[in-house]
Design a protein around this motif. Sequence first.
Motif, PDB file in Angstrom:
ATOM      1  N   ARG A  10      -7.605 -10.358  17.521  1.00  0.00           N
ATOM      2  CA  ARG A  10      -7.518 -11.626  18.255  1.00  0.00           C
ATOM      3  C   ARG A  10      -6.858 -12.708  17.407  1.00  0.00           C
ATOM      4  NH1 ARG A  10     -12.937 -13.697  20.446  1.00  0.00           N
ATOM      5  NH2 ARG A  10     -12.578 -15.243  18.823  1.00  0.00           N
ATOM      6  N   ALA A  11      -7.216 -12.742  16.131  1.00  0.00           N
ATOM      7  CA  ALA A  11      -6.645 -13.762  15.241  1.00  0.00           C
ATOM      8  C   ALA A  11      -5.139 -13.564  15.069  1.00  0.00           C
ATOM      9  CB  ALA A  11      -7.349 -13.738  13.886  1.00  0.00           C
ATOM     10  N   THR A  12      -4.694 -12.317  14.979  1.00  0.00           N
ATOM     11  CA  THR A  12      -3.254 -12.097  14.844  1.00  0.00           C
ATOM     12  C   THR A  12      -2.553 -12.374  16.171  1.00  0.00           C
ATOM     13  OG1 THR A  12      -3.652  -9.733  15.161  1.00  0.00           O
ATOM     14  CG2 THR A  12      -3.375 -10.476  12.926  1.00  0.00           C
ATOM     15  N   ASP A  13      -3.175 -11.984  17.292  1.00  0.00           N
ATOM     16  CA  ASP A  13      -2.586 -12.269  18.601  1.00  0.00           C
ATOM     17  C   ASP A  13      -2.433 -13.768  18.833  1.00  0.00           C
ATOM     18  OD1 ASP A  13      -2.453  -9.591  19.104  1.00  0.00           O
ATOM     19  OD2 ASP A  13      -4.137  -9.522  20.514  1.00  0.00           O
ATOM     20  N   GLN A  14      -3.412 -14.545  18.335  1.00  0.00           N
ATOM     21  CA  GLN A  14      -3.375 -15.998  18.537  1.00  0.00           C
ATOM     22  C   GLN A  14      -2.526 -16.725  17.504  1.00  0.00           C
ATOM     23  OE1 GLN A  14      -7.495 -17.167  18.426  1.00  0.00           O
ATOM     24  NE2 GLN A  14      -7.842 -16.677  20.593  1.00  0.00           N
ATOM     25  N   GLY A  15      -1.975 -15.987  16.545  1.00  0.00           N
ATOM     26  CA  GLY A  15      -1.158 -16.627  15.519  1.00  0.00           C
ATOM     27  C   GLY A  15      -1.959 -17.310  14.427  1.00  0.00           C
ATOM     28  N   ILE A  16      -3.262 -17.039  14.377  1.00  0.00           N
ATOM     29  CA  ILE A  16      -4.101 -17.622  13.320  1.00  0.00           C
ATOM     30  C   ILE A  16      -3.837 -16.900  12.001  1.00  0.00           C
ATOM     31  CG2 ILE A  16      -6.503 -17.874  12.560  1.00  0.00           C
ATOM     32  CD1 ILE A  16      -7.199 -18.183  15.604  1.00  0.00           C
ATOM     33  N   ALA A  17      -3.613 -15.595  12.086  1.00  0.00           N
ATOM     34  CA  ALA A  17      -3.269 -14.811  10.902  1.00  0.00           C
ATOM     35  C   ALA A  17      -2.003 -14.006  11.196  1.00  0.00           C
ATOM     36  CB  ALA A  17      -4.413 -13.869  10.519  1.00  0.00           C
ATOM     37  N   ASP A  18      -1.143 -13.926  10.212  1.00  0.00           N
ATOM     38  CA  ASP A  18       0.094 -13.137  10.310  1.00  0.00           C
ATOM     39  C   ASP A  18      -0.004 -12.064   9.223  1.00  0.00           C
ATOM     40  OD1 ASP A  18       2.622 -12.089  10.225  1.00  0.00           O
ATOM     41  OD2 ASP A  18       3.641 -13.985   9.847  1.00  0.00           O
ATOM     42  N   ILE A  19      -0.371 -10.836   9.635  1.00  0.00           N
ATOM     43  CA  ILE A  19      -0.641  -9.767   8.671  1.00  0.00           C
ATOM     44  C   ILE A  19       0.517  -8.772   8.676  1.00  0.00           C
ATOM     45  CG2 ILE A  19      -2.250  -7.944   7.992  1.00  0.00           C
ATOM     46  CD1 ILE A  19      -4.454  -9.412   9.518  1.00  0.00           C
ATOM     47  N   ARG A  20       1.076  -8.522   7.506  1.00  0.00           N
ATOM     48  CA  ARG A  20       2.210  -7.597   7.398  1.00  0.00           C
ATOM     49  C   ARG A  20       1.899  -6.524   6.363  1.00  0.00           C
ATOM     50  NH1 ARG A  20       7.172 -12.043   7.612  1.00  0.00           N
ATOM     51  NH2 ARG A  20       6.129 -13.416   9.105  1.00  0.00           N
ATOM     52  N   ILE A  21       2.159  -5.279   6.744  1.00  0.00           N
ATOM     53  CA  ILE A  21       1.857  -4.136   5.874  1.00  0.00           C
ATOM     54  C   ILE A  21       3.171  -3.594   5.306  1.00  0.00           C
ATOM     55  CG2 ILE A  21       0.643  -1.921   5.745  1.00  0.00           C
ATOM     56  CD1 ILE A  21      -1.166  -4.066   6.841  1.00  0.00           C
ATOM     57  N   HIS A  22       3.208  -3.362   4.013  1.00  0.00           N
ATOM     58  CA  HIS A  22       4.410  -2.860   3.358  1.00  0.00           C
ATOM     59  C   HIS A  22       4.110  -1.579   2.600  1.00  0.00           C
ATOM     60  CE1 HIS A  22       5.964  -6.864   4.202  1.00  0.00           C
ATOM     61  NE2 HIS A  22       4.868  -7.345   3.651  1.00  0.00           N
ATOM     62  N   ASN A  23       4.992  -0.596   2.768  1.00  0.00           N
ATOM     63  CA  ASN A  23       4.841   0.677   2.067  1.00  0.00           C
ATOM     64  C   ASN A  23       5.532   0.591   0.706  1.00  0.00           C
ATOM     65  OD1 ASN A  23       4.649   3.303   1.225  1.00  0.00           O
ATOM     66  ND2 ASN A  23       5.273   4.188   3.191  1.00  0.00           N
ATOM     67  N   ILE A  24       4.739   0.655  -0.355  1.00  0.00           N
ATOM     68  CA  ILE A  24       5.288   0.540  -1.712  1.00  0.00           C
ATOM     69  C   ILE A  24       6.350   1.605  -1.954  1.00  0.00           C
ATOM     70  CG2 ILE A  24       4.693   0.776  -4.165  1.00  0.00           C
ATOM     71  CD1 ILE A  24       1.894  -0.395  -3.426  1.00  0.00           C
ATOM     72  N   ARG A  25       6.136   2.786  -1.347  1.00  0.00           N
ATOM     73  CA  ARG A  25       7.072   3.897  -1.538  1.00  0.00           C
ATOM     74  C   ARG A  25       8.491   3.558  -1.057  1.00  0.00           C
ATOM     75  NH1 ARG A  25       5.306   8.784  -3.010  1.00  0.00           N
ATOM     76  NH2 ARG A  25       3.144   8.379  -2.470  1.00  0.00           N
ATOM     77  N   ASP A  26       8.608   2.647  -0.096  1.00  0.00           N
ATOM     78  CA  ASP A  26       9.935   2.237   0.384  1.00  0.00           C
ATOM     79  C   ASP A  26      10.742   1.538  -0.705  1.00  0.00           C
ATOM     80  OD1 ASP A  26       9.234   3.209   2.839  1.00  0.00           O
ATOM     81  OD2 ASP A  26       8.809   1.243   3.728  1.00  0.00           O
ATOM     82  N   TYR A  27      10.072   1.117  -1.765  1.00  0.00           N
ATOM     83  CA  TYR A  27      10.755   0.385  -2.841  1.00  0.00           C
ATOM     84  C   TYR A  27      10.917   1.241  -4.089  1.00  0.00           C
ATOM     85  CZ  TYR A  27       9.864  -3.414   0.335  1.00  0.00           C
ATOM     86  OH  TYR A  27       9.839  -4.208   1.458  1.00  0.00           O
ATOM     87  N   THR A  58       0.840  -1.207   0.000  1.00  0.00           N
ATOM     88  CA  THR A  58       0.000   0.000   0.000  1.00  0.00           C
ATOM     89  C   THR A  58       0.868   1.248   0.000  1.00  0.00           C
ATOM     90  OG1 THR A  58      -1.581   1.266   1.326  1.00  0.00           O
ATOM     91  CG2 THR A  58      -0.115  -0.203   2.527  1.00  0.00           C
ATOM     92  N   LEU A  59       0.297   2.346  -0.476  1.00  0.00           N
ATOM     93  CA  LEU A  59       0.939   3.649  -0.355  1.00  0.00           C
ATOM     94  C   LEU A  59       0.523   4.343   0.940  1.00  0.00           C
ATOM     95  CD1 LEU A  59       0.440   4.727  -4.055  1.00  0.00           C
ATOM     96  CD2 LEU A  59       2.640   4.314  -2.950  1.00  0.00           C
ATOM     97  N   PHE A  60      -0.440   3.766   1.662  1.00  0.00           N
ATOM     98  CA  PHE A  60      -0.956   4.380   2.890  1.00  0.00           C
ATOM     99  C   PHE A  60      -1.014   3.375   4.031  1.00  0.00           C
ATOM    100  CE2 PHE A  60      -2.488   6.761  -0.736  1.00  0.00           C
ATOM    101  CZ  PHE A  60      -2.147   8.056  -0.392  1.00  0.00           C
ATOM    102  N   PRO A  61       0.157   2.913   4.491  1.00  0.00           N
ATOM    103  CA  PRO A  61       0.179   1.872   5.533  1.00  0.00           C
ATOM    104  C   PRO A  61      -0.512   2.300   6.820  1.00  0.00           C
ATOM    105  CG  PRO A  61       2.393   2.746   5.116  1.00  0.00           C
ATOM    106  CD  PRO A  61       1.505   3.270   4.037  1.00  0.00           C
TER     107      PRO A  61
END
Length: 234
Positions: A24-41, A7-10
């Motif tokens: 709750r799902a991320t805290d429990q390790g059910i989902a691992d969500i990572r946000i990346h700023n396209i502008r960094d690339y 995304t351009l708007f993390p």
Amino acid sequence: MRIDIFTLFPEMFRGPFDSSIVKRATDQGIADIRIHNIRDYSHDKHHSADDYSYGGGAGMVMKPEPVFEAMETIRSQSSEMAGKKTSTILLTPQGRLFCQPVAATLKDYDWLLLICGHYEGVDERIREHLVDDEISIGDYVLTGGELAAMVVVDAVVRLLPGALGSPESLLNESHTGGLLEYPQYTRPEIFRGWAVPDVLLSGNHAEIAKWRLQQSLKRTAERRPELMDGKREE
Ligand code: 6GU
């Protein structure tokens, strides 16, 4: 499930993913969500991510290089995901319409990579050579794909095993069987003179199930007749 969002708007993702079932799902390790700023690339002086449209016309287009580089960097850093069931999805108003069956299909993936389209569009080579699927959340135009990505993530993550307190709550909800949900009541039995339907207090589970199905059919026929094809109480 691993989910990477480009995304351009993390900063837009902070609130929605830091509360409720997704948190709750991320805290429990059910989902691992990572946000990346396209502008960094993007490597030019201004870290630009958009440019004018070849052929002219109003509106900027998302450049291919930062999007490809962001995606390729994350993929190459994720050797543990090699061979896993993966889909790279562009969020765009031109995509196929998101609905409950699409959410149910996506929940079976191990890795979703979501690209949030922005400006007036994205360079067509992103569509042609980087993306497996294109999704829209409805027939209206949003400023960008970020809100759509949040909608998709919410709808998919809540379907993951263990994400909801009780899995039965998935069974009767709206759209699961292609119908809208039946009316629900909780205490008090009479509120401002308005009573809960007698059948719900009867303890007769067969009658309650029958009433709920009737109500679902009635509500769907009234509000969303296009969902009704072939659905009649036998
Ligand atoms: Cl995925 N993106 C944008 N910009 N607008 C939308 C959409 C997506 N879905 C519905 N409207």
